[in-house]
Design a protein around this motif. Structure first.
Motif, PDB file in Angstrom:
ATOM      1  N   LYS A  44      22.111  -9.100  45.641  1.00 42.33           N
ATOM      2  CA  LYS A  44      22.743  -9.537  44.701  1.00 42.33           C
ATOM      3  C   LYS A  44      24.168  -9.369  44.147  1.00 42.33           C
ATOM      4  CE  LYS A  44      23.508  -4.452  43.680  1.00 42.33           C
ATOM      5  NZ  LYS A  44      23.082  -2.988  42.384  1.00 42.33           N
ATOM      6  N   GLN A  45      25.225 -10.015  43.964  1.00 44.78           N
ATOM      7  CA  GLN A  45      26.023 -10.241  43.949  1.00 44.78           C
ATOM      8  C   GLN A  45      27.145  -8.468  44.164  1.00 44.78           C
ATOM      9  OE1 GLN A  45      26.442 -12.991  45.168  1.00 44.78           O
ATOM     10  NE2 GLN A  45      27.841 -13.487  43.960  1.00 44.78           N
ATOM     11  N   LEU A  46      28.185  -8.585  44.651  1.00 44.11           N
ATOM     12  CA  LEU A  46      29.062  -7.218  44.385  1.00 44.11           C
ATOM     13  C   LEU A  46      29.582  -7.386  43.430  1.00 44.11           C
ATOM     14  CD1 LEU A  46      30.153  -6.589  48.116  1.00 44.11           C
ATOM     15  CD2 LEU A  46      27.889  -5.710  47.011  1.00 44.11           C
ATOM     16  N   THR A  47      30.299  -6.543  42.668  1.00 41.82           N
ATOM     17  CA  THR A  47      30.555  -6.335  41.332  1.00 41.82           C
ATOM     18  C   THR A  47      32.106  -6.587  42.198  1.00 41.82           C
ATOM     19  OG1 THR A  47      31.092  -3.820  41.480  1.00 41.82           O
ATOM     20  CG2 THR A  47      28.782  -4.358  40.247  1.00 41.82           C
ATOM     21  N   PRO A  48      33.729  -6.250  41.189  1.00 44.71           N
ATOM     22  CA  PRO A  48      34.640  -6.736  41.635  1.00 44.71           C
ATOM     23  C   PRO A  48      35.058  -5.387  42.122  1.00 44.71           C
ATOM     24  CG  PRO A  48      34.176  -7.719  39.364  1.00 44.71           C
ATOM     25  CD  PRO A  48      33.024  -7.292  39.645  1.00 44.71           C
ATOM     26  N   ALA A  49      34.795  -4.242  41.507  1.00 41.93           N
ATOM     27  CA  ALA A  49      35.400  -3.460  41.979  1.00 41.93           C
ATOM     28  C   ALA A  49      35.194  -2.926  43.488  1.00 41.93           C
ATOM     29  CB  ALA A  49      34.405  -1.967  41.183  1.00 41.93           C
ATOM     30  N   GLN A  50      34.252  -3.507  43.295  1.00 45.87           N
ATOM     31  CA  GLN A  50      33.195  -3.134  45.294  1.00 45.87           C
ATOM     32  C   GLN A  50      34.328  -3.973  45.872  1.00 45.87           C
ATOM     33  OE1 GLN A  50      28.777  -4.461  43.773  1.00 45.87           O
ATOM     34  NE2 GLN A  50      28.723  -1.699  44.884  1.00 45.87           N
ATOM     35  N   LEU A  51      34.285  -5.442  45.645  1.00 50.34           N
ATOM     36  CA  LEU A  51      34.815  -5.770  46.120  1.00 50.34           C
ATOM     37  C   LEU A  51      35.771  -5.965  46.811  1.00 50.34           C
ATOM     38  CD1 LEU A  51      33.882  -9.359  44.967  1.00 50.34           C
ATOM     39  CD2 LEU A  51      33.250  -9.076  47.199  1.00 50.34           C
ATOM     40  N   LYS A  52      37.068  -5.614  45.905  1.00 51.90           N
ATOM     41  CA  LYS A  52      38.446  -4.379  45.786  1.00 51.90           C
ATOM     42  C   LYS A  52      38.626  -3.693  46.982  1.00 51.90           C
ATOM     43  CE  LYS A  52      42.488  -2.631  43.035  1.00 51.90           C
ATOM     44  NZ  LYS A  52      42.688  -2.282  41.660  1.00 51.90           N
ATOM     45  N   ARG A  53      37.948  -2.649  46.659  1.00 53.27           N
ATOM     46  CA  ARG A  53      37.146  -1.529  47.318  1.00 53.27           C
ATOM     47  C   ARG A  53      36.792  -2.124  48.986  1.00 53.27           C
ATOM     48  NH1 ARG A  53      33.274   3.802  47.206  1.00 53.27           N
ATOM     49  NH2 ARG A  53      35.243   5.499  48.496  1.00 53.27           N
ATOM     50  N   LEU A  54      36.282  -3.208  48.599  1.00 58.10           N
ATOM     51  CA  LEU A  54      36.563  -3.380  50.732  1.00 58.10           C
ATOM     52  C   LEU A  54      36.963  -4.405  51.626  1.00 58.10           C
ATOM     53  CD1 LEU A  54      32.135  -4.970  50.351  1.00 58.10           C
ATOM     54  CD2 LEU A  54      33.603  -3.953  51.696  1.00 58.10           C
ATOM     55  N   GLU A  55      37.677  -4.385  49.944  1.00 59.23           N
ATOM     56  CA  GLU A  55      39.042  -5.702  50.906  1.00 59.23           C
ATOM     57  C   GLU A  55      40.111  -4.727  51.047  1.00 59.23           C
ATOM     58  OE1 GLU A  55      42.590  -8.671  49.010  1.00 59.23           O
ATOM     59  OE2 GLU A  55      40.621  -8.615  48.565  1.00 59.23           O
ATOM     60  N   LYS A  56      40.585  -3.533  50.622  1.00 60.44           N
ATOM     61  CA  LYS A  56      41.569  -2.696  50.870  1.00 60.44           C
ATOM     62  C   LYS A  56      40.892  -1.459  52.138  1.00 60.44           C
ATOM     63  CE  LYS A  56      43.484   1.265  49.145  1.00 60.44           C
ATOM     64  NZ  LYS A  56      43.704   2.592  47.482  1.00 60.44           N
ATOM     65  N   HIS A  57      39.359  -1.318  52.454  1.00 57.60           N
ATOM     66  CA  HIS A  57      38.726  -0.878  53.825  1.00 57.60           C
ATOM     67  C   HIS A  57      38.813  -1.708  54.549  1.00 57.60           C
ATOM     68  CE1 HIS A  57      36.274   1.632  55.678  1.00 57.60           C
ATOM     69  NE2 HIS A  57      34.984   0.630  55.907  1.00 57.60           N
ATOM     70  N   SER A  58      38.649  -3.575  54.120  1.00 59.25           N
ATOM     71  CA  SER A  58      39.454  -4.274  56.141  1.00 59.25           C
ATOM     72  C   SER A  58      40.151  -4.502  56.589  1.00 59.25           C
ATOM     73  CB  SER A  58      39.269  -5.609  55.089  1.00 59.25           C
ATOM     74  OG  SER A  58      39.627  -6.065  54.537  1.00 59.25           O
ATOM     75  N   VAL A  59      41.460  -3.699  56.524  1.00 58.13           N
ATOM     76  CA  VAL A  59      42.972  -3.748  57.176  1.00 58.13           C
ATOM     77  C   VAL A  59      42.335  -2.573  58.257  1.00 58.13           C
ATOM     78  CG1 VAL A  59      45.210  -2.278  56.408  1.00 58.13           C
ATOM     79  CG2 VAL A  59      43.938  -3.289  54.774  1.00 58.13           C
ATOM     80  N   HIS A  60      41.331  -1.566  58.204  1.00 58.37           N
ATOM     81  CA  HIS A  60      40.720  -0.554  59.147  1.00 58.37           C
ATOM     82  C   HIS A  60      39.619  -0.597  59.611  1.00 58.37           C
ATOM     83  CE1 HIS A  60      43.982   1.944  57.376  1.00 58.37           C
ATOM     84  NE2 HIS A  60      43.126   1.811  55.927  1.00 58.37           N
ATOM     85  N   HIS A  61      39.057  -1.915  59.832  1.00 59.08           N
ATOM     86  CA  HIS A  61      38.019  -1.780  60.882  1.00 59.08           C
ATOM     87  C   HIS A  61      37.694  -3.351  60.530  1.00 59.08           C
ATOM     88  CE1 HIS A  61      36.641   2.090  59.351  1.00 59.08           C
ATOM     89  NE2 HIS A  61      37.070   1.763  58.171  1.00 59.08           N
ATOM     90  N   THR A  62      36.779  -3.776  61.815  1.00 61.45           N
ATOM     91  CA  THR A  62      36.741  -5.451  61.936  1.00 61.45           C
ATOM     92  C   THR A  62      36.000  -6.214  61.154  1.00 61.45           C
ATOM     93  OG1 THR A  62      34.837  -5.168  63.249  1.00 61.45           O
ATOM     94  CG2 THR A  62      36.153  -4.786  64.678  1.00 61.45           C
ATOM     95  N   LYS A  63      36.012  -8.013  61.853  1.00 63.37           N
ATOM     96  CA  LYS A  63      34.878  -7.940  60.536  1.00 63.37           C
ATOM     97  C   LYS A  63      33.895  -7.804  60.801  1.00 63.37           C
ATOM     98  CE  LYS A  63      34.986 -13.114  59.059  1.00 63.37           C
ATOM     99  NZ  LYS A  63      35.008 -12.815  58.465  1.00 63.37           N
TER     100      LYS A  63
END
Length: 70
Positions: free
Chosen positions: A22-41
């Motif tokens: 299923k599609q991720l919610t806008p809140a989940q996408l925002k949290r993943l984007e913020k989290h991606s600074v610290h982790h690999t692709k």
């Protein structure tokens, strides 16, 4: 005693069907984007895939940490 002395085996349990992505919610996408600074692709892709299958952020993160690392 009649028959074989070995107990009967149960048939293997069936795996539950795979959940539909299923599609991720806008809140989940925002949290993943913020989290991606610290982790690999690779870590982020695994998390996103698991979350789309219904896994929570924390569970997806822990699974990605154990499978692919940071």
């Amino acid at each position: 005693m009649y028959g074989s002395s070995k107990p009967m085996k149960k048939p293997p349990a069936k795996k539950p069907p795979m959940k539909k992505a299923k599609q991720l919610t806008p809140a989940q996408l925002k949290r993943l984007e913020k989290h991606s600074v610290h982790h690999t692709k690779k870590h982020m892709n695994m998390m996103k895939k698991d979350m789309m299958m219904g896994m929570s952020f924390k569970a997806a993160h822990e699974k990605a940490q154990s499978k692919v690392g940071k």
